[in-house]
Write an enzyme that holds these catalytic residues in place. Sequence first.
Site, PDB file in Angstrom:
ATOM      1  N   LYS A   1      -2.612  -2.453 -27.591  1.00  0.00           N
ATOM      2  CA  LYS A   1      -2.817  -2.210 -29.020  1.00  0.00           C
ATOM      3  C   LYS A   1      -2.732  -3.527 -29.792  1.00  0.00           C
ATOM      4  CE  LYS A   1      -0.905   1.668 -30.361  1.00  0.00           C
ATOM      5  NZ  LYS A   1       0.324   2.453 -30.572  1.00  0.00           N
TER       6      LYS A   1
ATOM      7  N   ARG B   1       4.928   0.404 -34.245  1.00  0.00           N
ATOM      8  CA  ARG B   1       4.104   1.099 -33.253  1.00  0.00           C
ATOM      9  C   ARG B   1       4.303   0.525 -31.861  1.00  0.00           C
ATOM     10  NH1 ARG B   1      -1.832   0.305 -35.429  1.00  0.00           N
ATOM     11  NH2 ARG B   1      -2.173   2.147 -34.140  1.00  0.00           N
TER      12      ARG B   1
ATOM     13  N   GLY C   1       0.396   8.743 -26.570  1.00  0.00           N
ATOM     14  CA  GLY C   1       1.423   9.694 -26.966  1.00  0.00           C
ATOM     15  C   GLY C   1       2.707   9.630 -26.159  1.00  0.00           C
TER      16      GLY C   1
ATOM     17  N   MET D   1       4.805   7.098 -25.892  1.00  0.00           N
ATOM     18  CA  MET D   1       5.898   6.382 -26.538  1.00  0.00           C
ATOM     19  C   MET D   1       5.841   6.634 -28.041  1.00  0.00           C
ATOM     20  SD  MET D   1       6.168   2.944 -24.404  1.00  0.00           S
ATOM     21  CE  MET D   1       4.461   2.637 -24.643  1.00  0.00           C
TER      22      MET D   1
ATOM     23  N   ARG E   1      -9.495   0.837 -28.260  1.00  0.00           N
ATOM     24  CA  ARG E   1      -9.248   0.611 -26.836  1.00  0.00           C
ATOM     25  C   ARG E   1     -10.421   1.206 -26.076  1.00  0.00           C
ATOM     26  NH1 ARG E   1      -4.342   4.803 -27.149  1.00  0.00           N
ATOM     27  NH2 ARG E   1      -5.556   6.598 -27.757  1.00  0.00           N
TER      28      ARG E   1
ATOM     29  N   HIS F   1      -3.615  14.439 -28.244  1.00  0.00           N
ATOM     30  CA  HIS F   1      -3.098  13.837 -27.011  1.00  0.00           C
ATOM     31  C   HIS F   1      -3.339  14.741 -25.815  1.00  0.00           C
ATOM     32  CE1 HIS F   1      -0.316  11.090 -29.450  1.00  0.00           C
ATOM     33  NE2 HIS F   1      -1.276  10.377 -28.919  1.00  0.00           N
TER      34      HIS F   1
ATOM     35  N   GLU G   1      -3.062   6.100  16.568  1.00  0.00           N
ATOM     36  CA  GLU G   1      -2.236   6.937  15.699  1.00  0.00           C
ATOM     37  C   GLU G   1      -0.772   6.956  16.101  1.00  0.00           C
ATOM     38  OE1 GLU G   1      -3.713  10.979  15.883  1.00  0.00           O
ATOM     39  OE2 GLU G   1      -4.418  10.699  17.935  1.00  0.00           O
TER      40      GLU G   1
ATOM     41  N   SER H   1     -10.347   4.067  16.190  1.00  0.00           N
ATOM     42  CA  SER H   1     -10.426   4.737  14.896  1.00  0.00           C
ATOM     43  C   SER H   1      -9.002   5.058  14.473  1.00  0.00           C
ATOM     44  CB  SER H   1     -11.262   6.007  15.001  1.00  0.00           C
ATOM     45  OG  SER H   1     -11.227   6.699  13.780  1.00  0.00           O
TER      46      SER H   1
ATOM     47  N   GLY I   1      -6.189   6.905  13.115  1.00  0.00           N
ATOM     48  CA  GLY I   1      -5.853   8.266  12.699  1.00  0.00           C
ATOM     49  C   GLY I   1      -4.622   8.174  11.817  1.00  0.00           C
ATOM     50  N   THR I   2      -4.852   7.879  10.556  1.00  0.00           N
ATOM     51  CA  THR I   2      -3.707   7.515   9.712  1.00  0.00           C
ATOM     52  C   THR I   2      -2.841   8.702   9.303  1.00  0.00           C
ATOM     53  OG1 THR I   2      -5.252   7.475   7.865  1.00  0.00           O
ATOM     54  CG2 THR I   2      -4.619   5.353   8.802  1.00  0.00           C
ATOM     55  N   ASN I   3      -3.314   9.931   9.532  1.00  0.00           N
ATOM     56  CA  ASN I   3      -2.407  11.058   9.258  1.00  0.00           C
ATOM     57  C   ASN I   3      -1.230  11.006  10.229  1.00  0.00           C
ATOM     58  OD1 ASN I   3      -4.316  11.786   7.446  1.00  0.00           O
ATOM     59  ND2 ASN I   3      -5.120  13.498   8.633  1.00  0.00           N
TER      60      ASN I   3
ATOM     61  N   CYS J   1     -10.195   7.440  10.228  1.00  0.00           N
ATOM     62  CA  CYS J   1     -10.633   8.821  10.055  1.00  0.00           C
ATOM     63  C   CYS J   1      -9.535   9.711   9.503  1.00  0.00           C
ATOM     64  CB  CYS J   1     -11.157   9.378  11.372  1.00  0.00           C
ATOM     65  SG  CYS J   1      -9.901   9.427  12.651  1.00  0.00           S
TER      66      CYS J   1
ATOM     67  N   TYR K   1     -16.119   1.065   9.133  1.00  0.00           N
ATOM     68  CA  TYR K   1     -16.411   2.266   8.356  1.00  0.00           C
ATOM     69  C   TYR K   1     -15.134   3.011   7.971  1.00  0.00           C
ATOM     70  CZ  TYR K   1     -15.525   4.960  12.623  1.00  0.00           C
ATOM     71  OH  TYR K   1     -14.926   5.515  13.716  1.00  0.00           O
TER      72      TYR K   1
END
Length: 917
Positions: A42, A112, A121, A123, A366, A484, A789, A808, A810-812, A875, A895
């Site tokens: 602001k 302000r 809204g 703050m 803004r 808001h 994994e 690949s 396997g991030t789970n 994946c 990928y």
Amino acid sequence: MPTKSKSSKAKKPSSKSVKYVYSFGNGKADGNGKMKSLLGGKGANLAEMTRIRLPVPPGFTISTEVCTYFYDHNRTYPPALEKQIDEAIHKLEASMGKKFGDATNPLLVAVRSGARDSMPGMMDTILNLGLNDRTVRALAERSRNERFAYDCYRRFLQMYGDVVMGVQKRPGEDHEPFEVVIEELKKELFPNDPHVSDTKLDAPALRTLTDRFRKLIRERTGKDFPEDPREQLRGAVGAVFGSWNNERAIIYRRKYNIPHEWGTAVNVQAMVFGNTGNDSGSGVSFTRDPATGEKVLYGEFLLNAQGEDVVAGVRTPEPVLQLKVEMPEVYRQLQDVRHTLESHFHDMQDFEFTVEQGRLFMLQTRNGKRTGFAAVRIAVEMVKEKLIKPDDAVRRIPADSLSQLLAPVFDSNARKTTQVIARGLPAGPGAASGKIYFSANEAESAAQKGEKVLLVRIETSPEDIRGMLAAEGILTARGGVSSHAALVARQMGKVCVCGASELQIDYSTNSLHVRGQNFRKGDYLSIDGTTGEIFPGEVKTSPSDIVRVLIDKDLTPAESPIYRVFAQLMQWADQRRKLEVRANADQPDQVGHAVAFGAQGVGLCRTEHMFFEGDRIDHVREMILAENADERGKALAKLLPAQRSDFAGIFKALKGLPATIRFLDPPLHEFIPHDEASQRDLAEKLGISPDRVARRVKELHEFNPMLGHRGCRLGIVYPEISEMQARAVFEAAAEVQASGIKVRPEIMIPLVGFPKELELQIALVHQVAQKVQKERNVKLSYLVGTMIEIPRACVVADEIAKSAQFFSFGTNDLTQTTLGMSRDDAGSFLPRYQEEEIVRQNPFAVLDQGGVGKLMETAVKLGRSTRKDIKLGICGEHGGEPDSVKFCHRLGLAYVSCSPFRLPVARLAAAQAALKE
Ligand code: ADP
Ligand code: MG
Ligand code: MG
């Protein structure tokens, strides 16, 4: 380390020489629009607007460094601050020709908040500061408008009492205490019309109100409201800094990932008055429509009001276009401002303004928050208008927001047969149905129980943010499209209808009354945030334009403007990204959809998903219940044709694109029935005794299946399963290849931790491949690799890469195994972890770059050290999450793979990552 602290001390300038206060006004400003981290959004833009000669009331900004100091030093200020504020006030007094606390011509200011990123809204702001029993009379005399003066005073008392002195709702109270006092007075004065507008309160009434407000403050706090303007200012500045750490601000920062360290600035600015009469007013506008993106001046205006009335949603304002009739000159100025702002800031602006006796003043600007629809349309159209470049368009659209464009809308037939019960303002587009709840808390807990929820409020206040987050949609009876509530809803991509003034909402009975119908807590309603319509019950939905053009093909691009801008954006994204995108898909039709959404292959085909269809599950169960390899072989032989035809379908749908096929992964007990009745059924079907089924179920029981007999461990112990799957893949490949379509299978062995596990499975795959090629007299090209994994796989990735042609991630599972945290059980402690900031975000949604990411980095480095050209992908669920996609780009993966509906998000995020380079 002593040396380090010495040098850092030496670098830090003494606090005396630090500039904490930045003035602006009359065309000159100490700061500018680039200084957002120091001056807050602001403050920086007030300086910038001043510089480009927009009519901004003068004032000064106290920098965010003071906020940091404030929290580092037990809520005290740097010693040099007071003098700098004094100087700035003198300057302000001089430029306004008024004096703080003066008994004839008092200066009034607004205090302000203003964080680096706007937090609408969240703050606090205090207007009309400087008023007391003396100065209010001066204001009344000078303005010859007693009503106006006391209106300012009562507003000030209310804001100051609330924000600085803490006179707020107590637990169990439904209304703000100041509002209660106003309501009571209205009842006394207008017994026949207790809901009269505030503007009907005359000067004596408002004066009564100020007395009662002061009394309320004394009763609730035991303290008197401070008369001295300097003390008022100190209190207000402290409260604004303090509001950085109120609950709603903290929740907002968590949701939008704004660091707590940033802090807020404080802006002190001369007041201009929108409440002097009917030639004044306050408004909020957007340079384009933030819901649809259409290029029109859009916004709202309240006659004879101060700005808080507009944004807080207490009165429903009129459309700003109405000014064309009511104040044509102001309207013309607003149109000019709109063009000035856009050509200067090169983005859609959300600005706040006040008209004082026909004169326009700018109070804020803004970059406007907008829906996904608007984001895409505005960016694409601004490129056409040469305001920005395609790179900018790609960069500025939050990738996540594209998912809104794919979300379903209400079915047009269902809509016709359902009666509209009321209408409100369309404030956040989309379709939402759910059970109605009248409080944010109840909405939140119902949503946690898995209910679809609509939050219904008379008006929403920023404290409702938790409930809004939990709800499918938000419906309010009061407040306009720039309240808001609407702003926050749009940013969250929530469906929102507001200002539906016909709704009579009664919190005490938890019910809603409209046109003779009653709805209670828990009843279903449907709201259309694109049209503003409200329907009873649950209205059927149908696919979005994008889905209809790409998948259902019952709409042409020519018929859908939103599809066309979407397609343009995707083209720009695809031209820029380096990462390929693939889809996690298991069925031929799903694969077809994925290709339509831009997939360049299948990154994860979970073969077990095919096991549940039709009578296949019986064969699977027969296989599992088999007592020996022979019996198992027979059952597997029955599964083979089903798997083969599925793979063939997938290969055909892919038309030559690659498919990563994961071999059987989940523990076997997931496929067999656990209750007695279904066990008996199964025994009958297979012609074996129920006891045998029960015994086998018991044998397969595991204490911790996630870490049990699953993944490649199945193929090691039962090689015939892997053999069958490999045969299905290669026979399907041979078949489809014979029909002239290229086939590129990539067989993926799951849950590998030891190099030898992979070697054994790969050897087996090669054997089957050879056999099939010989049998069918064809040559097939394929890859064999592994899913990474398990942490062990990451740290021995060089060994694994000797046999794996691809990794690949396997991030789970990699997240579960790295954190030792079960995804399905984390719900009981993760929220607390986020509150305590042990983790910033849910690591199962947003990749834990500092931990899991480090392991991935290690695996990439080691993998490449033994196989230079190893193919790398991801994946896990994270493959469709923008921040994680960007991380994968930096890791140099080839990928990312995600669910088909996340593909546009991944494509855009990948392009954004490439542009960052
Ligand atoms: P928020 O960040 O919550 O929007 P602001 O600081 O922008 O809070 O203030 C809210 C409203 O108060 C503004 O929209 C504006 O109408 C009014 N306001 C702020 N500063 C002034 C001022 N100097 N003169 C008159 N009204 C003001
Ligand atoms: Mg504002
Ligand atoms: Mg896994």
